[in-house]
Design a protein around this motif. Structure first.
Motif, short mmCIF file in Angstrom:
data_model
loop_
_atom_site.label_atom_id
_atom_site.label_comp_id
_atom_site.label_asym_id
_atom_site.label_seq_id
_atom_site.Cartn_x
_atom_site.Cartn_y
_atom_site.Cartn_z
N ASP A 23 0.85 -1.19 0.00
CA ASP A 23 0.00 0.00 0.00
C ASP A 23 0.88 1.24 0.00
OD1 ASP A 23 -2.25 1.60 0.07
OD2 ASP A 23 -2.79 1.12 2.14
N GLU A 24 0.52 2.20 -0.83
CA GLU A 24 1.18 3.51 -0.86
C GLU A 24 0.17 4.52 -0.37
OE1 GLU A 24 3.09 6.69 -4.01
OE2 GLU A 24 3.05 4.58 -4.55
N VAL A 25 0.48 5.17 0.73
CA VAL A 25 -0.48 6.04 1.41
C VAL A 25 -0.08 7.49 1.22
CG1 VAL A 25 -1.57 6.57 3.62
CG2 VAL A 25 -0.82 4.23 3.14
N ARG A 65 -5.83 0.63 6.63
CA ARG A 65 -4.36 0.66 6.55
C ARG A 65 -3.74 -0.10 7.72
NH1 ARG A 65 -5.05 5.17 3.04
NH2 ARG A 65 -4.39 4.38 1.04
N ALA A 98 -4.01 -3.70 6.98
CA ALA A 98 -3.04 -4.09 5.95
C ALA A 98 -1.67 -4.31 6.58
CB ALA A 98 -2.96 -3.02 4.87
#
Length: 173
Positions: free
Chosen positions: A26-28, A154, A157
């Motif tokens: 994941d890129e937040v 998130r 994840a």
């Protein structure tokens, strides 16, 4: 790649350990709420320009300069928020931030002892929260990640990646 693109693209992929099989989970980027103040600053710059005809002719440069300075500040603040990225991979979590100079803070999954998800009332209504990481290290660049959209998803994840990596005990039913 031009100068503008280099300054506006955080380029997360160059920090991956591809030889070791690292992949992005994941890129937040920040929640949209962080862009409210820069948008208000842009609106203020427009209001100053609208007020331009009401200034005396000998001071006509003042509202133009003021509107330009406000717009430049709003653009810089927007870029600061846009370039601040928090990345979850199958091996670590890291954060890249900075516009003109970049800072990279990395923490292996095995060092994460605790994650606190803080959701203030405003964040619960608008859908954002803040992460506070506790690790074995004293001070690190990943201690607090603010304005994370969908913080519960998130957090799950990260917990899922940590569990798959076998860094926590087996599930007990």
């Amino acid at each position: 790649m031009g100068l503008v693109q280099r300054l506006t693209d955080p380029n997360i992929r160059k920090h991956l350990l591809r030889d070791e099989g690292e992949v992005i989970v994941d890129e937040v980027s920040h929640h949209w709420v962080v862009f409210v103040v820069p948008v208000l600053e842009y609106l203020l710059a427009i209001a100053v320009l609208i007020a331009f005809p009401f200034f005396p002719v000998d001071l006509a440069w003042l509202p133009l300069l003021l509107a330009f300075a406000i717009a430049v500040h709003a653009t810089y603040r927007s870029l600061v928020e846009h370039m601040d990225r928090f990345v979850i991979t199958n091996m670590r979590v890291f954060r890249v931030n900075g516009v003109f100079s970049q800072q990279l803070a990395t923490m292996p999954l095995s060092r994460i002892l605790d994650i606190t998800v803080q959701k203030p009332l405003r964040g619960r209504v608008l859908g954002y929260g803040h992460f506070v990481f506790e690790s074995a290290a004293q001070a690190q660049g990943l201690r607090e990640i603010r304005y994370v959209a969908r913080p519960d998803a998130r957090d799950l994840a990260i917990q899922r990646v940590v569990q798959r990596a076998g860094l926590r005990g087996p599930k007990v039913n």
